[in-house]
Design a protein around this motif. Structure first.
Motif, mmCIF file in Angstrom:
data_model
loop_
_atom_site.group_PDB
_atom_site.id
_atom_site.type_symbol
_atom_site.label_atom_id
_atom_site.label_comp_id
_atom_site.label_asym_id
_atom_site.label_seq_id
_atom_site.Cartn_x
_atom_site.Cartn_y
_atom_site.Cartn_z
ATOM 1 N N LYS A 11 0.826 -1.209 0.000
ATOM 2 C CA LYS A 11 0.000 0.000 0.000
ATOM 3 C C LYS A 11 0.855 1.253 0.000
ATOM 4 O O LYS A 11 0.446 2.290 -0.499
ATOM 5 C CB LYS A 11 -0.935 0.025 1.214
ATOM 6 C CG LYS A 11 -1.986 -1.025 1.214
ATOM 7 C CD LYS A 11 -3.042 -0.755 0.184
ATOM 8 C CE LYS A 11 -3.931 0.381 0.652
ATOM 9 N NZ LYS A 11 -5.059 0.631 -0.179
ATOM 10 N N MET A 12 2.034 1.167 0.602
ATOM 11 C CA MET A 12 2.906 2.329 0.703
ATOM 12 C C MET A 12 4.338 1.844 0.815
ATOM 13 O O MET A 12 4.608 0.909 1.564
ATOM 14 C CB MET A 12 2.520 3.161 1.929
ATOM 15 C CG MET A 12 3.304 4.418 2.116
ATOM 16 S SD MET A 12 2.618 5.318 3.528
ATOM 17 C CE MET A 12 4.082 6.041 4.173
ATOM 18 N N GLU A 13 5.222 2.491 0.061
ATOM 19 C CA GLU A 13 6.635 2.160 0.160
ATOM 20 C C GLU A 13 7.424 3.458 0.061
ATOM 21 O O GLU A 13 7.317 4.185 -0.922
ATOM 22 C CB GLU A 13 7.046 1.198 -0.960
ATOM 23 C CG GLU A 13 8.469 0.726 -0.841
ATOM 24 C CD GLU A 13 8.801 -0.421 -1.787
ATOM 25 O OE1 GLU A 13 9.951 -0.874 -1.748
ATOM 26 O OE2 GLU A 13 7.920 -0.866 -2.547
ATOM 27 N N ILE A 14 8.152 3.745 1.123
ATOM 28 C CA ILE A 14 9.018 4.915 1.183
ATOM 29 C C ILE A 14 10.346 4.453 1.762
ATOM 30 O O ILE A 14 10.421 3.345 2.312
ATOM 31 C CB ILE A 14 8.402 6.053 2.044
ATOM 32 C CG1 ILE A 14 8.119 5.572 3.474
ATOM 33 C CG2 ILE A 14 7.145 6.601 1.393
ATOM 34 C CD1 ILE A 14 7.669 6.669 4.430
ATOM 35 N N ASN A 120 -4.261 5.762 4.153
ATOM 36 C CA ASN A 120 -4.499 6.721 3.074
ATOM 37 C C ASN A 120 -4.022 8.115 3.464
ATOM 38 O O ASN A 120 -3.483 8.852 2.623
ATOM 39 C CB ASN A 120 -5.979 6.737 2.678
ATOM 40 C CG ASN A 120 -6.388 5.459 1.959
ATOM 41 O OD1 ASN A 120 -5.566 4.769 1.367
ATOM 42 N ND2 ASN A 120 -7.664 5.137 2.027
ATOM 43 N N HIS A 121 -4.198 8.474 4.727
ATOM 44 C CA HIS A 121 -3.708 9.763 5.216
ATOM 45 C C HIS A 121 -2.179 9.823 5.092
ATOM 46 O O HIS A 121 -1.623 10.839 4.642
ATOM 47 C CB HIS A 121 -4.137 9.979 6.674
ATOM 48 C CG HIS A 121 -3.645 11.245 7.275
ATOM 49 N ND1 HIS A 121 -4.293 12.447 7.112
ATOM 50 C CD2 HIS A 121 -2.552 11.510 8.030
ATOM 51 C CE1 HIS A 121 -3.619 13.401 7.747
ATOM 52 N NE2 HIS A 121 -2.559 12.849 8.312
ATOM 53 N N LYS A 125 0.226 12.340 2.912
ATOM 54 C CA LYS A 125 1.294 13.128 3.527
ATOM 55 C C LYS A 125 2.608 12.997 2.746
ATOM 56 O O LYS A 125 3.316 13.982 2.579
ATOM 57 C CB LYS A 125 1.529 12.718 4.982
ATOM 58 C CG LYS A 125 0.418 13.086 5.939
ATOM 59 C CD LYS A 125 0.271 14.572 6.080
ATOM 60 C CE LYS A 125 0.895 15.053 7.351
ATOM 61 N NZ LYS A 125 0.666 16.476 7.563
ATOM 62 N N VAL A 126 2.942 11.795 2.304
ATOM 63 C CA VAL A 126 4.207 11.613 1.600
ATOM 64 C C VAL A 126 4.101 11.977 0.125
ATOM 65 O O VAL A 126 5.118 12.165 -0.542
ATOM 66 C CB VAL A 126 4.790 10.182 1.761
ATOM 67 C CG1 VAL A 126 5.067 9.888 3.216
ATOM 68 C CG2 VAL A 126 3.899 9.138 1.144
ATOM 69 N N SER A 127 2.874 12.104 -0.395
ATOM 70 C CA SER A 127 2.680 12.458 -1.801
ATOM 71 C C SER A 127 2.682 13.948 -2.044
ATOM 72 O O SER A 127 2.851 14.405 -3.152
ATOM 73 C CB SER A 127 1.347 11.881 -2.313
ATOM 74 O OG SER A 127 1.381 10.477 -2.240
ATOM 75 N N SER A 128 2.471 14.756 -0.971
ATOM 76 C CA SER A 128 2.380 16.200 -1.178
ATOM 77 C C SER A 128 3.710 16.898 -1.060
ATOM 78 O O SER A 128 4.710 16.411 -0.785
ATOM 79 C CB SER A 128 1.414 16.852 -0.220
ATOM 80 O OG SER A 128 1.230 16.198 0.978
#
Length: 128
Positions: A11-14, A120-121, A125-128
């Protein structure tokens, strides 16, 4: 239901974190559908900035889980801290932030709607 770690959707990878979430993983009466989650987290990851903007700037979703390896420390709204380490079962009630103190892999089970909102929040946050 059985599902291999690598078959769970990322779902998320950073840098320092991979969050996998399997929705529709069961039903916890009173909490609705639950998701099974596998998190791979590097030492130093801190959820505090990712949770800014949520109620109390904290995750308000309860989690039940198991630490496969590593160490994590939660902080609640009152400032109380608790550390979980490899082979620990844990319950994190609503109202927490998490800091990874040693590279960690954890499995969690969470109310699906609530935790999807938090994930999703974090993605926003990491997309903006």
């Amino acid at each position: 239901m059985r599902i291999a770690k690598d078959d769970i959707d990322v779902k998320m990878e950073i840098p320092g974190a991979v969050i996998r979430q399997q929705t529709e993983f069961g039903d916890a009466t009173g909490l609705g559908k639950i998701s099974g989650e596998y998190f791979s987290l590097s030492a130093g990851v801190d959820t505090t900035p990712l949770f800014q903007g949520l109620d109390g700037d904290m995750c308000q979703c309860p989690h039940w889980g198991f630490v496969i390896k590593g160490e994590l420390t939660t902080t609640d709204a009152s400032g109380k801290q608790e550390t979980v380490s490899a082979n620990d079962l844990f319950y994190w009630p609503p109202g927490h932030n998490v800091k990874v103190t040693a590279d960690a892999e954890i499995v969690m089970f969470s109310p699906q709607n609530q935790h999807s909102h938090v994930i999703n929040h974090m993605i926003e946050k990491v997309s903006s």
